[in-house]
Design an enzyme around this catalytic site. Structure first.
Site, PDB file in Angstrom:
ATOM      1  N   GLU A   8     -70.979  28.681 -11.486  1.00  0.00           N
ATOM      2  CA  GLU A   8     -69.987  28.000 -12.336  1.00  0.00           C
ATOM      3  C   GLU A   8     -69.954  28.734 -13.674  1.00  0.00           C
ATOM      4  OE1 GLU A   8     -67.607  25.446 -12.482  1.00  0.00           O
ATOM      5  OE2 GLU A   8     -67.490  26.261 -14.504  1.00  0.00           O
ATOM      6  N   ASN A  45     -61.562  20.462 -13.554  1.00  0.00           N
ATOM      7  CA  ASN A  45     -60.487  19.480 -13.720  1.00  0.00           C
ATOM      8  C   ASN A  45     -60.842  18.157 -13.073  1.00  0.00           C
ATOM      9  OD1 ASN A  45     -58.714  20.970 -15.159  1.00  0.00           O
ATOM     10  ND2 ASN A  45     -57.319  21.419 -13.487  1.00  0.00           N
ATOM     11  N   GLY A  79     -67.951  34.461 -11.567  1.00  0.00           N
ATOM     12  CA  GLY A  79     -67.628  35.360 -10.464  1.00  0.00           C
ATOM     13  C   GLY A  79     -66.568  36.334 -10.938  1.00  0.00           C
ATOM     14  N   ARG A  97     -42.591  12.663 -10.031  1.00  0.00           N
ATOM     15  CA  ARG A  97     -43.152  13.253 -11.252  1.00  0.00           C
ATOM     16  C   ARG A  97     -42.191  14.202 -11.959  1.00  0.00           C
ATOM     17  NH1 ARG A  97     -49.186  14.320 -11.182  1.00  0.00           N
ATOM     18  NH2 ARG A  97     -49.990  12.744  -9.809  1.00  0.00           N
ATOM     19  N   HIS A 110     -50.430  19.927 -15.749  1.00  0.00           N
ATOM     20  CA  HIS A 110     -51.447  19.158 -15.066  1.00  0.00           C
ATOM     21  C   HIS A 110     -52.025  19.842 -13.833  1.00  0.00           C
ATOM     22  CE1 HIS A 110     -53.650  15.656 -13.979  1.00  0.00           C
ATOM     23  NE2 HIS A 110     -52.932  15.375 -12.928  1.00  0.00           N
ATOM     24  N   GLU A 137     -57.707  23.279  -5.775  1.00  0.00           N
ATOM     25  CA  GLU A 137     -56.492  23.640  -6.519  1.00  0.00           C
ATOM     26  C   GLU A 137     -56.207  25.138  -6.484  1.00  0.00           C
ATOM     27  OE1 GLU A 137     -56.378  21.867 -10.439  1.00  0.00           O
ATOM     28  OE2 GLU A 137     -54.460  22.819 -10.896  1.00  0.00           O
ATOM     29  N   ARG A 178     -46.353  17.218  -5.986  1.00  0.00           N
ATOM     30  CA  ARG A 178     -47.541  16.561  -5.419  1.00  0.00           C
ATOM     31  C   ARG A 178     -47.463  15.056  -5.636  1.00  0.00           C
ATOM     32  NH1 ARG A 178     -52.558  15.124  -7.528  1.00  0.00           N
ATOM     33  NH2 ARG A 178     -51.753  15.718  -9.560  1.00  0.00           N
TER      34      ARG A 178
END
Ligand code: ADP
Length: 582
Positions: free
Chosen positions: A168, A176, A289, A414, A519, A549, A559
């Site tokens: 990480e 998120n 990474g 949305r 978002h 994601e 979505r």
């Protein structure tokens, strides 16, 4: 008598020598504090630098006007990296390069005053020598990114017998996922049936697929909608506790959204992380990474950077990319949609800069639906976050503009909501609810909690509501009365809203100020049903998996709210399983 005098004199002499030594020593070693003001992205940035014996010891950002969501990690990591390397030759953080460079410039000018050159050969050499430190690690499965998808993949791979390492890049896990309100969509008869909700996997599929304008891969939508419930049970086994509340989501007609007890994405991360801690799944923080290792046409590992060290991680079975989206990367998001400029609010974590997409592209992965970047219509108008979401306001509340009027069917999807809010004066709306629709004590306590933290406002009558919203009381009152009649007659003559279940008639009234916020990036790496990454020739890239994601093709062009959590859990689980069984 003489001896006594002599002793006193010797003691006096010792004290004098000690004082001289202390003063001398502190004169030799100088600790200096410097201050410099430089231009950032939005205005001046004032930086304080403490230098002791030619070493930069501390860097403080005293003042700035930058957008905190954009520069959060830059303000944290740039000073840390300058100190750890004692050099200005450090990587900038994508999306906030102007701020990062300004901080380096300020520190460099302070260093100059102390006679140091931050870009000198000495500094570069130190940097090079450190950077040549290498570490080699071998595991069965390596997962890049410790958000919901990455941790699900790690847990699932470990449950299937693989040795697993997660890397990480940020200082903490969660991405998120921890920032989300944690709504999880699934067909769950146990919770839906008692409320008379006759949902089915087929309806869930249709709402998701049609909502995404039929641009998602139907095979992936089928997996998402049919395995979401199993994913929920898997989470419960890992310790996640769900509330009995069933909520509707933005863009969906059927209520099938569930929350964890704290209505927060962090509950998922906590349980997944607990499994990792108890089962020897290591998570290396601050480890980024950078590129995939390819040998004999398959992926055999990942090269990562941890401060000054390069870590070469070889994976016997597979690499899972779970680096999240690219909403935080202004340049990249504008490459695909140039309306998403730097001044737009963004609800994303600073780590979501699209690294995984770039790494996959470098080894031939195909990218799909990249141009579909979702704005969440009801972000907090002040910081773009999701903290001020009033429970179940989509079903039960109304949206009011700065003229005190409704302007859209609040149950629109949305995209339409975002577009229409942005078209209002100053591009914002108030989400307004009354107080009789919340029956559950926990929900009322949660809403009152939002009031006490100041993100939601409580008013005791229409007069006070109009005054706080700074709108004409008569206009607001007429608008609310009209809406209440629509509910009575089950017919919204103004905007044709379908969901008309609650009148705004019972004080106190609550409201929160909302603005669309960037978002979710809907596009990304193409995967198949096993989450194997597909290349530009339509073939599987061996040993490479992706979930969450970072992938495209699950949601298409739009979505359904509440679908991202089942996405990351279901596909994370599949990725971990397939990598472990590879
Ligand atoms: P998802 O919802 O798909 O799990 P999240 O945004 O929750 O996505 O998590 C993605 C995580 O991946 C974030 O914590 C982010 O900091 C991390 N990440 C992004 N790029 C890299 C990288 N190059 N190396 C390691 N971790 C990364």
């Amino acid at each position: 008598m003489y001896k006594m005098k002599n002793r006193k004199f010797i003691a006096f002499l010792i004290i004098v020598i000690l004082i001289v030594l202390i003063i001398g020593n502190s004169l030799l070693s100088t600790k200096n504090v410097y201050e410099k003001e430089v231009d950032g992205h939005n205005g001046p940035i004032r930086v304080e630098v403490k230098i002791f014996n030619d070493i930069i010891e501390e860097i403080k950002i005293l003042e700035h006007n930058e957008t905190i969501e954009v520069v959060e990690s830059t303000l944290d990591l740039i000073p840390k990296n300058i100190i750890s390397r004692q050099s200005g030759n450090i990587d900038l953080i994508t999306g906030a390069t102007i701020t990062g460079q300004a901080i380096i410039d300020a520190v460099s000018q302070c260093a100059k005053k102390a006679g140091l050159d931050l870009f000198s050969i000495k500094a570069n050499q130190t940097n090079d020598i450190n950077y040549n430190q290498k570490e080699y690690i071998n595991v069965d499965v390596v997962v890049i990114g410790a958000g919901g998808a990455g941790l699900s993949a790690a847990v699932s791979a470990s449950q299937h017998g693989a040795s697993v390492l997660v890397i990480e890049k940020m200082t903490e896990i969660g991405g998120n996922t921890v920032r989300s309100i944690g709504m999880y969509n699934a067909v769950n008869p146990e919770l839906q049936k008692p409320l008379g909700i006759n949902d089915s996997e087929d309806i869930f599929f249709q709402e998701t697929f049609l909502g995404g304008k039929e641009l998602a891969d139907p095979k992936l939508v089928e997996i998402l909608t049919s395995q979401a419930y199993a994913g929920m049970l898997w989470l419960e086994d890992l310790g996640v506790k769900f509330d009995t509340q069933v909520d509707s989501c933005l863009g969906g007609e059927y209520a099938r959204g569930y929350y964890t007890m704290s209505h927060n994405g962090s509950d998922y991360i906590k349980s997944l992380n607990k499994y990792c801690t108890n089962n020897e799944v290591d998570i290396l923080l601050e480890t980024k990474g950078t590129s995939l290792i390819v040998e004999d046409n398959k992926i055999t590992g990942i090269i990562a950077k941890q401060h000054n060290k390069e870590i070469i991680i070889t994976a016997n079975k597979g690499v899972v990319i779970a680096t999240g989206g690219f909403g935080y990367n202004i340049e990249k998001r504008m490459d695909y949609d140039n309306s998403l400029t730097a001044d737009m609010l963004c609800s994303n974590a600073p780590g979501t800069t699209g690294d995984g997409i770039e790494m996959a592209k470098d080894v031939g992965a195909n990218l799909i639906n990249m141009e579909y970047i979702e704005t969440y219509p009801l972000g907090d108008a002040y910081d773009g976050g999701l903290r001020n979401n009033i429970p179940d306001s989509i079903n039960n509340g109304i949206l009011i503009n700065s003229d005190g009027k409704r302007f859209i069917a609040e149950d629109a999807n949305r995209d339409n909501l975002s577009e229409s809010i942005l078209a209002q004066n100053e591009g914002f709306a108030y989400s307004v609810v009354d107080s009789d629709y919340l029956k559950d004590e926990k929900d009322i306590a949660y809403l009152e909690g939002l009031v006490s933290t100041g993100v939601v406002t409580k008013t005791f009558n229409i007069e006070e509501l109009a005054s706080k919203l700074m709108v004409d009381q008569n206009i607001l009152e007429d608008e609310i009365n009209k809406y209440n009649k629509f509910v009575d007659n089950q017919n919204d003559k103004d905007f044709n809203r379908k969901n008309l279940i609650n009148k705004i008639d019972e004080p106190p009234f609550y409201y929160a100020k909302k603005k669309p916020t960037i978002h979710y990036t809907l596009g990304g790496i193409q995967i198949n049903e096993n989450t194997s990454v597909i290349n530009t020739q339509g073939k599987v890239i061996k040993n490479l998996f992706a979930a969450g994601e970072v992938t495209g093709g699950i949601h298409g062009a739009n979505r359904l709210g509440g679908n991202s959590l089942p996405d990351i859990i279901v596909f994370g689980k599949i990725a971990g399983y397939n990598a472990a069984m590879n």
